[in-house]
Design an enzyme around this catalytic site. Structure first.
Site, PDB file in Angstrom:
ATOM      1  N   GLY A   1       0.869  -1.177   0.000  1.00  0.00           N
ATOM      2  CA  GLY A   1       0.000   0.000   0.000  1.00  0.00           C
ATOM      3  C   GLY A   1       0.897   1.216   0.000  1.00  0.00           C
ATOM      4  CB  SER A   2       0.203   4.839   0.085  1.00  0.00           C
ATOM      5  OG  SER A   2      -0.701   4.719   1.177  1.00  0.00           O
TER       6      SER A   2
ATOM      7  CD  GLU B   1       2.451  -0.844   3.514  1.00  0.00           C
ATOM      8  OE1 GLU B   1       1.725  -0.461   2.576  1.00  0.00           O
ATOM      9  OE2 GLU B   1       2.179  -0.650   4.711  1.00  0.00           O
TER      10      GLU B   1
ATOM     11  CD  GLU C   1      -3.663  -7.647   2.989  1.00  0.00           C
ATOM     12  OE1 GLU C   1      -4.732  -8.252   2.787  1.00  0.00           O
ATOM     13  OE2 GLU C   1      -3.443  -6.508   2.542  1.00  0.00           O
TER      14      GLU C   1
ATOM     15  CG  HIS D   1      -1.620  -1.089   3.260  1.00  0.00           C
ATOM     16  ND1 HIS D   1      -0.773  -0.015   3.323  1.00  0.00           N
ATOM     17  CD2 HIS D   1      -2.858  -0.572   3.104  1.00  0.00           C
ATOM     18  CE1 HIS D   1      -1.454   1.101   3.204  1.00  0.00           C
ATOM     19  NE2 HIS D   1      -2.723   0.801   3.085  1.00  0.00           N
TER      20      HIS D   1
ATOM     21  CG  HIS E   1     -11.023 -30.267  17.398  1.00  0.00           C
ATOM     22  ND1 HIS E   1     -11.230 -30.578  16.080  1.00  0.00           N
ATOM     23  CD2 HIS E   1     -11.811 -29.204  17.655  1.00  0.00           C
ATOM     24  CE1 HIS E   1     -12.104 -29.722  15.564  1.00  0.00           C
ATOM     25  NE2 HIS E   1     -12.469 -28.894  16.496  1.00  0.00           N
TER      26      HIS E   1
ATOM     27  N   GLY F   1      -5.823 -24.766  13.178  1.00  0.00           N
ATOM     28  CA  GLY F   1      -7.090 -25.179  12.581  1.00  0.00           C
ATOM     29  C   GLY F   1      -7.733 -24.067  11.763  1.00  0.00           C
TER      30      GLY F   1
HETATM   31  N1  TZD Z   1     -13.215 -20.564   9.313  1.00  0.00           N
HETATM   32  C1  TZD Z   1     -11.889 -20.714   9.481  1.00  0.00           C
HETATM   33  C2  TZD Z   1     -10.943 -19.616   9.095  1.00  0.00           C
HETATM   34  N2  TZD Z   1     -11.375 -21.832   9.990  1.00  0.00           N
HETATM   35  C3  TZD Z   1     -12.214 -22.836  10.362  1.00  0.00           C
HETATM   36  N3  TZD Z   1     -11.641 -23.941  10.893  1.00  0.00           N
HETATM   37  C4  TZD Z   1     -13.597 -22.739  10.161  1.00  0.00           C
HETATM   38  C5  TZD Z   1     -14.060 -21.570   9.634  1.00  0.00           C
HETATM   39  C6  TZD Z   1     -14.565 -23.831  10.582  1.00  0.00           C
HETATM   40  N4  TZD Z   1     -14.443 -25.077   9.796  1.00  0.00           N
HETATM   41  C7  TZD Z   1     -13.719 -26.152  10.265  1.00  0.00           C
HETATM   42  O1  TZD Z   1     -13.087 -26.188  11.321  1.00  0.00           O
HETATM   43  S1  TZD Z   1     -13.804 -27.444   9.188  1.00  0.00           S
HETATM   44  C8  TZD Z   1     -14.801 -26.617   8.102  1.00  0.00           C
HETATM   45  C9  TZD Z   1     -15.066 -25.323   8.578  1.00  0.00           C
HETATM   46  C10 TZD Z   1     -15.865 -24.334   7.848  1.00  0.00           C
HETATM   47  C11 TZD Z   1     -15.299 -27.271   6.868  1.00  0.00           C
HETATM   48  C12 TZD Z   1     -14.301 -27.379   5.782  1.00  0.00           C
HETATM   49  O2  TZD Z   1     -14.884 -28.038   4.692  1.00  0.00           O
HETATM   50  P1  TZD Z   1     -14.085 -28.632   3.501  1.00  0.00           P
HETATM   51  O3  TZD Z   1     -13.662 -30.078   3.980  1.00  0.00           O
HETATM   52  O4  TZD Z   1     -14.996 -28.733   2.341  1.00  0.00           O
HETATM   53  O5  TZD Z   1     -12.834 -27.889   3.290  1.00  0.00           O
HETATM   54  P2  TZD Z   1     -14.585 -31.328   4.396  1.00  0.00           P
HETATM   55  O6  TZD Z   1     -13.723 -32.535   4.155  1.00  0.00           O
HETATM   56  O7  TZD Z   1     -15.812 -31.321   3.558  1.00  0.00           O
HETATM   57  O8  TZD Z   1     -14.873 -31.204   5.839  1.00  0.00           O
END
Ligand code: TZD
Ligand code: CA
Length: 528
Positions: free
Chosen positions: A25-26, A28, A47, A70, A281, A401
């Site tokens: 951005g500006s 940077e 980003e 930025h 988890h 995750g």
């Molecule tokens: N947003 C972000 C940034 N991270 C997350 N982990 C989630 C939302 C929540 N989330 C999970 O933890 S797994 C998942 C989501 C939305 C589903 C991903 O679906 P996919 O894979 O199609 O990539 P599968 O095999 O169909 O589960």
């Protein structure tokens, strides 16, 4: 006289940092002006992609990466990616351009208000130099802070008028500074650990990502072979620390308290290296440890050591400690664990592919030293059962995750490891968080393969809804996305596979090409 700009670039050069991942951005532009010809600038269009690419690059090289974002808006967009980097102990120097010093106080447009607080708590250190002359020293400090155990992201906000200021000539002392961590446990501690190993009746080893990060995988193999102990990978694994084809390998631990205890039942000593204890988890209450078991964790991270709810911990260098134990331990006189049977073959009918079929096909066709990035959330257990991963640095997964990691990280890993084929297995939900990574791959000719598992749904969330006993949740399906069109739109070759034969053909074509390819594979949704 030397400017802060040229002195800082010389510092980066001497410290081996000549690749910059950014989105400008500006604020940077004054840092990026007169960009030295021996540096590379890798442009990401969002980003989250920038930090994801830098994260993969840093993890694969085992060295810090430099990011340039930025101001506040760019930093905000990067926070999800920063959560992953924080949890994977990735050494990242995240810089952001600040308004010119004369206008910070009036909060002119693009001021990063309270810049130092913005990235917390996902950085080890955050700073805005008090004067232009302090910039090189702050950059030097950032490099060493990011690299020291436990490695992690740091943040540096630099007002844009600082770059043209004259540098303090004494900053040249920073060029060749080496900051090392000497982390082998003392003799008494090491001997006590060895004694425990030798006297354990039925020990088990649990390995985490930091073993792979310091490439101590072979020391772990030697230790397991001499101890004749089974080896598990710690839950929610961001990396693969042990060859999955080894007789001692038992698999990936699931991420529930009671399930882990059940799987480790009968062991009197649980020896953990390079993992938090544990990254659970799903809430699966129960005893943290099976009856009669004692746990000892060797970690490079003081916070991991302090917060574990059970067991003892030793804060030390993972590689040196594993090596010392492996070398000193006399092979024990008991049978080796028997190799796990190969996973059952599946019968693939017509229609969408079973995830098992996709992984078996990949495993058969990919080079033995292929590097996998995984962000196909509902198929992670199947992947670990069916993909052989043998060399260090063969697997990466979002450590917090946070989705949107694996696509850009695949680009970064492929840039760092040009001799190995990178294959990213991405869910059709996950693929959307950082889809513009495809543009960087296409425009910089980074020949990674992106396999999109298209099952039309957030499969893992459907599974989780079952675990939590919740019904009728909206927003769990993602139908109607044409990933081949998206890839083509970003300038990348795209192939579609609706049967195993088509997947074989597509993979053969993609593996033979020296360019990035996206393969959209129609897969069966979990429970379908
Ligand atoms: N947003 C972000 C940034 N991270 C997350 N982990 C989630 C939302 C929540 N989330 C999970 O933890 S797994 C998942 C989501 C939305 C589903 C991903 O679906 P996919 O894979 O199609 O990539 P599968 O095999 O169909 O589960
Ligand atoms: Ca999906």
């Amino acid at each position: 006289m030397t400017t802060v700009h040229s002195l800082t670039y010389e510092l980066l050069r001497r410290q081996g940092i000549t690749t910059i991942f950014g989105n400008p951005g500006s604020n940077e532009l004054p840092f990026l002006q007169d960009f030295p010809s021996d540096f590379s600038y890798i442009l990401g269009l969002h980003e989250g992609v920038v930090v994801g690419m830098a994260d993969g690059f840093a993890q694969a090289r085992g060295k810090p990466s430099l990011v340039n974002l930025h101001s506040a808006a760019g930093t905000g967009n990067a926070m999800g990616a920063l959560a992953n980097a924080w949890n994977s102990h990735t050494p990242l120097i995240v810089t952001a351009g600040q308004q010119t010093r004369a206008m910070i106080g009036v909060e002119a447009l693009l001021t990063n208000v309270d810049a130092v607080s913005l990235p917390r708590p996902l950085v080890k250190w955050s700073y805005e130099p008090a004067s232009a002359q302090e910039v090189p020293q702050a950059m030097s400090r950032a490099i060493h802070m990011a690299s020291m155990p436990a490695p992690g992201p740091v943040y540096l906000s630099v007002p844009y008028n600082d770059w043209s200021a004259l540098a303090d000539p004494q900053s040249a002392y920073l060029f060749e500074r080496k900051v090392e961590s000497a982390g082998l446990p003392g003799e008494a501690c090491l001997q006590a650990l060895l004694d425990r190993l030798v006297s354990a009746r039925n020990p088990v080893i649990v390995l985490g990502p930091d073993v792979d990060a310091v490439k101590a995988n072979q020391h772990a193999v030697t230790l397991a072979e001499r101890l004749k102990a089974p080896v598990w990978v710690a839950p929610s694994a961001p990396r693969c620390p042990f060859p999955t084809t080894h007789a001692c390998f038992r698999g990936l631990l699931p991420a529930g308290i009671a399930t882990i205890s059940r799987l480790l039942e009968g062991h009197d000593l649980i020896l953990v290296f390079g993992a938090p204890v544990f990254r659970y988890h799903q809430y699966d209450p129960g005893d943290y440890l099976p009856a009669g078991a004692h746990l000892i964790a060797v970690t490079c991270d003081v916070q991991e050591a302090a917060r574990a709810p059970m067991g003892d911990a030793i804060v030390a260098d993972i590689g040196l400690t594993l090596q010392a134990l492996a070398e000193r331990l006399e092979p024990l006189d008991r049978p080796m664990p028997a190799r796990l049977p190969a996973p059952a073959s599946v019968r693939q009918g017509p229609g969408p592919l079973l995830p098992e079929t996709v992984f078996d096909t990949l495993n058969e066709m990919a080079p033995r030293d292929a590097i996998y990035l995984n962000e196909s959330t509902s198929t992670t257990a199947t992947l670990w059962q069916r993909l052989n991963m043998e060399q260090p640095g063969s697997y990466y997964f979002a450590a917090a995750g946070g989705l949107g990691f694996a696509m850009p990280a695949a680009v970064g890993v492929q840039l760092a490891e040009p001799a190995r084929q990178v294959i990213a297995v991405i869910g059709d939900g996950s693929a959307n968080y950082s889809i513009s990574a495809l543009w960087t791959a296409a425009n910089y000719g980074v020949p990674a393969i992106f396999v999109i598992m298209k099952n039309g749904t957030y499969g893992a969330l459907r599974w989780f809804a079952g675990v939590l006993g919740v019904e009728d949740v909206p927003g769990l399906d993602v139908p109607g996305i044409d990933f081949c069109a998206l890839a083509t739109g970003y300038g990348m070759r795209a192939l579609r596979a609706e049967s195993q034969g088509e997947l074989v053909d597509a993979l053969r074509e993609a593996l033979a090409l020296d360019e990035p390819v996206l393969i959209e594979v129609l897969t069966l949704a979990p429970g379908a």
